[in-house]
Design a protein around this motif. Structure first.
Motif, PDB file in Angstrom:
ATOM      1  N   ALA A  34       0.834  -1.203   0.000  1.00  0.00           N
ATOM      2  CA  ALA A  34       0.000   0.000   0.000  1.00  0.00           C
ATOM      3  C   ALA A  34       0.868   1.252   0.000  1.00  0.00           C
ATOM      4  CB  ALA A  34      -0.930   0.001   1.213  1.00  0.00           C
ATOM      5  N   ARG A  35       1.926   1.248   0.781  1.00  0.00           N
ATOM      6  CA  ARG A  35       2.828   2.402   0.834  1.00  0.00           C
ATOM      7  C   ARG A  35       3.486   2.640  -0.520  1.00  0.00           C
ATOM      8  NH1 ARG A  35       7.906   4.013   1.053  1.00  0.00           N
ATOM      9  NH2 ARG A  35       8.763   1.928   0.776  1.00  0.00           N
ATOM     10  N   LEU A  36       3.951   1.574  -1.153  1.00  0.00           N
ATOM     11  CA  LEU A  36       4.621   1.714  -2.446  1.00  0.00           C
ATOM     12  C   LEU A  36       3.671   2.257  -3.512  1.00  0.00           C
ATOM     13  CD1 LEU A  36       6.690  -1.589  -2.356  1.00  0.00           C
ATOM     14  CD2 LEU A  36       7.604   0.736  -2.272  1.00  0.00           C
ATOM     15  N   VAL A  37       2.437   1.764  -3.521  1.00  0.00           N
ATOM     16  CA  VAL A  37       1.456   2.250  -4.496  1.00  0.00           C
ATOM     17  C   VAL A  37       1.120   3.712  -4.211  1.00  0.00           C
ATOM     18  CG1 VAL A  37      -0.921   1.992  -5.314  1.00  0.00           C
ATOM     19  CG2 VAL A  37       0.521  -0.025  -5.037  1.00  0.00           C
ATOM     20  N   LYS A  38       1.010   4.064  -2.949  1.00  0.00           N
ATOM     21  CA  LYS A  38       0.698   5.451  -2.589  1.00  0.00           C
ATOM     22  C   LYS A  38       1.830   6.393  -2.992  1.00  0.00           C
ATOM     23  CE  LYS A  38      -0.747   8.364   1.228  1.00  0.00           C
ATOM     24  NZ  LYS A  38      -1.110   8.434   2.644  1.00  0.00           N
ATOM     25  N   VAL A  39       3.058   5.995  -2.748  1.00  0.00           N
ATOM     26  CA  VAL A  39       4.212   6.853  -3.028  1.00  0.00           C
ATOM     27  C   VAL A  39       4.539   6.890  -4.516  1.00  0.00           C
ATOM     28  CG1 VAL A  39       6.707   7.119  -2.657  1.00  0.00           C
ATOM     29  CG2 VAL A  39       5.214   6.590  -0.738  1.00  0.00           C
ATOM     30  N   PHE A  40       4.546   5.731  -5.172  1.00  0.00           N
ATOM     31  CA  PHE A  40       5.011   5.641  -6.559  1.00  0.00           C
ATOM     32  C   PHE A  40       3.887   5.446  -7.571  1.00  0.00           C
ATOM     33  CE2 PHE A  40       8.558   4.072  -3.920  1.00  0.00           C
ATOM     34  CZ  PHE A  40       9.484   5.044  -4.221  1.00  0.00           C
ATOM     35  N   GLY A  41       2.681   5.144  -7.096  1.00  0.00           N
ATOM     36  CA  GLY A  41       1.554   4.937  -7.998  1.00  0.00           C
ATOM     37  C   GLY A  41       1.544   3.562  -8.630  1.00  0.00           C
ATOM     38  N   LEU A  42       0.488   3.301  -9.333  1.00  0.00           N
ATOM     39  CA  LEU A  42       0.380   2.047 -10.076  1.00  0.00           C
ATOM     40  C   LEU A  42       1.143   2.168 -11.380  1.00  0.00           C
ATOM     41  CD1 LEU A  42      -3.366   0.990  -9.809  1.00  0.00           C
ATOM     42  CD2 LEU A  42      -1.399  -0.243  -8.923  1.00  0.00           C
ATOM     43  N   PRO A  43       1.726   1.085 -11.842  1.00  0.00           N
ATOM     44  CA  PRO A  43       2.340   1.119 -13.164  1.00  0.00           C
ATOM     45  C   PRO A  43       1.302   1.531 -14.212  1.00  0.00           C
ATOM     46  CG  PRO A  43       2.957  -0.877 -11.994  1.00  0.00           C
ATOM     47  CD  PRO A  43       1.893  -0.206 -11.184  1.00  0.00           C
ATOM     48  N   VAL A  44       1.734   2.227 -15.232  1.00  0.00           N
ATOM     49  CA  VAL A  44       0.833   2.767 -16.259  1.00  0.00           C
ATOM     50  C   VAL A  44      -0.067   1.684 -16.839  1.00  0.00           C
ATOM     51  CG1 VAL A  44       0.764   3.891 -18.517  1.00  0.00           C
ATOM     52  CG2 VAL A  44       2.435   4.623 -16.820  1.00  0.00           C
ATOM     53  N   HIS A  45       0.476   0.514 -17.115  1.00  0.00           N
ATOM     54  CA  HIS A  45      -0.324  -0.533 -17.759  1.00  0.00           C
ATOM     55  C   HIS A  45      -1.405  -1.110 -16.841  1.00  0.00           C
ATOM     56  CE1 HIS A  45       2.770  -2.956 -15.730  1.00  0.00           C
ATOM     57  NE2 HIS A  45       1.915  -3.947 -15.775  1.00  0.00           N
ATOM     58  N   LEU A  46      -1.394  -0.754 -15.555  1.00  0.00           N
ATOM     59  CA  LEU A  46      -2.420  -1.236 -14.631  1.00  0.00           C
ATOM     60  C   LEU A  46      -3.373  -0.141 -14.175  1.00  0.00           C
ATOM     61  CD1 LEU A  46      -0.251  -3.565 -12.371  1.00  0.00           C
ATOM     62  CD2 LEU A  46      -1.868  -4.247 -14.146  1.00  0.00           C
ATOM     63  N   GLN A  47      -3.158   1.077 -14.608  1.00  0.00           N
ATOM     64  CA  GLN A  47      -3.965   2.189 -14.121  1.00  0.00           C
ATOM     65  C   GLN A  47      -5.420   2.119 -14.546  1.00  0.00           C
ATOM     66  OE1 GLN A  47      -1.904   5.864 -14.930  1.00  0.00           O
ATOM     67  NE2 GLN A  47      -0.270   5.354 -13.489  1.00  0.00           N
TER      68      GLN A  47
END
Length: 84
Positions: A34-47
């Motif tokens: 959760a922290r990694l997704v919050k800080v760096f976001g989802l990879p473009v292909h999964l957005q």
């Protein structure tokens, strides 16, 4: 924005985790992911949504019996695999 990440099965070969440590390990994986997704976001292909049927991750784990540290390392490997 709500992001739902489901991990159906996580296989850790060669990692000895006691039953009592599994809950801490799971919580640490969830929190770090959760922290990694919050800080760096989802990879473009999964957005726009998506599914990764199998995500093999090669881990070079530190020699630790700390389930929190182990969970963080596993989550970082999962997140790294999601970016491929």
């Amino acid at each position: 924005m709500k992001i739902d990440i489901q991990i159906e099965r996580l296989i850790l070969s060669g990692v000895d985790v006691s039953q009592s440590q599994r809950v801490k390990l799971q919580g640490a994986i969830e929190a770090e992911l959760a922290r990694l997704v919050k800080v760096f976001g989802l990879p473009v292909h999964l957005q726009g949504g998506g599914r990764i049927p199998k995500l093999p991750a090669d881990l070079s784990l530190t020699n630790t019996s700390n389930p929190v540290q182990l969970g963080q390392e596993i989550a970082q490997a999962i997140y790294g695999g999601m970016k491929l």
